[in-house]
Design a protein around this motif. Structure first.
Motif, PDB file in Angstrom:
ATOM      1  N   UNK A 192       0.815  -1.226   0.000  1.00 12.50           N
ATOM      2  CA  UNK A 192       0.000   0.000   0.000  1.00 12.50           C
ATOM      3  C   UNK A 192       0.843   1.268   0.000  1.00 12.50           C
ATOM      4  N   UNK A 193       2.161   1.136  -0.016  1.00 16.38           N
ATOM      5  CA  UNK A 193       3.034   2.310  -0.058  1.00 16.38           C
ATOM      6  C   UNK A 193       2.808   3.109  -1.340  1.00 16.38           C
ATOM      7  N   UNK A 194       2.935   4.428  -1.278  1.00 21.16           N
ATOM      8  CA  UNK A 194       2.837   5.246  -2.501  1.00 21.16           C
ATOM      9  C   UNK A 194       3.888   4.875  -3.545  1.00 21.16           C
ATOM     10  N   UNK A 195       4.979   4.232  -3.116  1.00 25.37           N
ATOM     11  CA  UNK A 195       6.041   3.844  -4.042  1.00 25.37           C
ATOM     12  C   UNK A 195       5.828   2.449  -4.630  1.00 25.37           C
ATOM     13  N   UNK A 286      -9.521   5.833   3.440  1.00 28.08           N
ATOM     14  CA  UNK A 286      -9.570   5.698   1.978  1.00 28.08           C
ATOM     15  C   UNK A 286      -9.739   4.222   1.607  1.00 28.08           C
ATOM     16  N   UNK A 287     -10.988   3.728   1.621  1.00 30.60           N
ATOM     17  CA  UNK A 287     -11.226   2.295   1.388  1.00 30.60           C
ATOM     18  C   UNK A 287     -11.098   1.862  -0.073  1.00 30.60           C
ATOM     19  N   UNK A 288     -10.941   2.795  -0.994  1.00 27.95           N
ATOM     20  CA  UNK A 288     -11.008   2.444  -2.416  1.00 27.95           C
ATOM     21  C   UNK A 288      -9.677   2.514  -3.156  1.00 27.95           C
ATOM     22  N   UNK A 289      -8.585   2.708  -2.442  1.00 22.13           N
ATOM     23  CA  UNK A 289      -7.287   2.749  -3.093  1.00 22.13           C
ATOM     24  C   UNK A 289      -6.596   1.392  -3.055  1.00 22.13           C
ATOM     25  N   UNK A 290      -5.264   1.416  -2.885  1.00 23.22           N
ATOM     26  CA  UNK A 290      -4.481   0.173  -2.888  1.00 23.22           C
ATOM     27  C   UNK A 290      -4.886  -0.773  -1.762  1.00 23.22           C
ATOM     28  N   UNK A 291      -5.430  -0.206  -0.689  1.00 21.93           N
ATOM     29  CA  UNK A 291      -5.816  -1.068   0.430  1.00 21.93           C
ATOM     30  C   UNK A 291      -6.927  -2.035   0.022  1.00 21.93           C
ATOM     31  N   UNK A 296      -8.245  -7.711  -0.709  1.00 23.45           N
ATOM     32  CA  UNK A 296      -8.707  -8.820  -1.544  1.00 23.45           C
ATOM     33  C   UNK A 296      -7.701  -9.966  -1.524  1.00 23.45           C
ATOM     34  N   UNK A 297      -6.407  -9.627  -1.613  1.00 25.10           N
ATOM     35  CA  UNK A 297      -5.364 -10.663  -1.547  1.00 25.10           C
ATOM     36  C   UNK A 297      -5.418 -11.387  -0.204  1.00 25.10           C
ATOM     37  N   UNK A 354       5.929   7.032   3.702  1.00 18.85           N
ATOM     38  CA  UNK A 354       5.475   5.846   2.969  1.00 18.85           C
ATOM     39  C   UNK A 354       4.069   5.414   3.365  1.00 18.85           C
ATOM     40  N   UNK A 355       3.396   6.191   4.213  1.00 20.33           N
ATOM     41  CA  UNK A 355       2.039   5.825   4.636  1.00 20.33           C
ATOM     42  C   UNK A 355       1.082   5.775   3.447  1.00 20.33           C
TER      43      UNK A 355
END
Length: 372
Positions: A192-195, A286-291, A296-297, A354-355
């Motif tokens: 979930x890091x921005x990087x 923010x439930x709809x981003x990379x998290x 799902x994984x 990196x949050x």
């Protein structure tokens, strides 16, 4: 934009003797390890190497006093390669022994001296958590500051990582768990890091799948069953190291550091205590981003029909293997809630960038309160 950087050459052997023969260890090598590893796997080989036993300088996680004692004692030794054989403490210390003209390791962490690498670095992990054999990071407790500090620079990237599952066969169960849960969190925080990107996600997902599948098998078959999974967990730790070595980790690690620094809670265990509360907050904000993707994984790997209860279920699985208790049982005082949150803000910006989403000092205090 940079996608993936891996400068370490990775080797794998069935036993330590194979490594010795391949790498031709000799008198200009410096081995840093612990007595238990030395007596169990190295002593009988009668190697003509310089030897430092880390446990003679103290136990627990690395601190500046321990590191400076070793630096002082090896100053006049003639060596070209540093070979670290151990867990996170041994590895983090070994990474600091490659630099030229260092007397006080705090100067390294505070960037007060030039970082000039003059030794080759070989890392052989004997736990399945840090992933440090492929990262550019060293972490230590700085006793005068009551926290942990990290040094991150490419000079710290090991030249070689060597995976030998045999060296983990005597690892106590609690150490196996606190280290492997650290690897799991490395992978999840990396995702979930921005990087994060499609390359790092490959390594993170594979690490998550191996570790959770392994935990489920251990719950089903008993603690001793872990000895059948050492190679898999060592690989998973390595994959997670590659992932977070490129993306960084965030608030889970940042918020665990005061707990480790003040109360000496093992690193992986401290991370586990922060993990689900931090990710629940991420999910709220923010439930709809990379998290959403990592949820799902996790749900698929746990065998869930949907992601709604993913953090409850992962905590349920982990609590079968590693007890999560209130922070006050470690000795933490209520007045330290604000102190810890402020310390994280003041000293851990390297990680907080990196949050997944920004977390305020007040939100950190609320997490500590829930866990207290």
């Amino acid at each position: 934009m940079k996608q993936l950087k891996l400068l370490t050459e990775i080797h794998s052997f069935e036993n330590f003797k194979e490594f010795v023969d391949e790498f031709k260890l000799e008198k200009k090598d410096l081995i840093l390890t612990r007595s238990s590893i030395y007596n169990g796997f190295i002593k009988d080989l009668n190697l003509d190497c310089n030897l430092v036993l880390q446990n003679e300088y103290g136990n627990g996680e690395p601190n500046d006093e321990m590191i400076n004692g070793i630096i002082k004692d090896i100053k006049d030794l003639d060596y070209k390669r540093v070979i670290a054989i151990g867990g996170g403490t041994v590895i983090d210390i070994a990474k600091l022994l490659i630099f030229k003209d260092v007397d006080d390791c705090v100067d390294l962490f505070e960037r007060k001296v030039e970082l000039v690498k003059e030794k080759e670095l070989i890392i052989i992990p004997t736990t399945c958590g840090t992933g440090s054999e492929v990262t550019n990071i060293s972490i230590a407790e700085i006793k005068s500051k009551n926290t942990k500090l990290g040094l991150a620079c490419d000079e710290l990237i090991p030249d070689y990582a060597v995976l030998i599952p045999e060296l983990m066969k005597n690892l106590p169960f609690n150490v196996f768990m606190s280290s492997s849960v650290d690897a799991l969190i490395h992978a999840i925080e990396s995702f979930v890091s921005p990087k994060s990107n499609s390359f790092t996600e490959l390594f993170a997902i594979k690490a998550i799948e191996i570790i959770i599948k392994g935990y489920k098998e251990i719950v089903e078959n008993g603690k001793e069953y872990r000895k059948n999974l050492l190679k898999e967990f060592l690989l998973a730790s390595n994959y997670a190291g590659i992932a977070f070595g490129n993306t960084g980790v965030g608030a889970v690690h940042a918020m665990s550091y005061p707990l480790g620094g003040v109360y000496h809670v093992p690193h992986g265990e401290a991370n586990y205590h922060m993990f689900t509360e931090v990710f629940k907050l991420y999910n709220e904000k923010n439930p709809n981003g990379k998290i959403k993707e990592v949820n799902k994984v996790l749900a698929q790997t746990l065998g869930l029909d949907d992601e709604k209860n993913v953090y409850f279920e992962i905590e349920k699985l982990l609590n079968n293997l590693l007890t999560k208790k209130p922070l006050r049982e470690f000795g933490m005082k209520e007045e330290e809630i604000s102190i810890f949150a402020q310390s994280v803000i003041n000293t851990q910006q390297r990680l907080l960038q990196n949050n997944y989403v920004k977390i305020s000092e007040e939100e950190m205090k609320n997490i500590y309160i829930k866990l207290y």
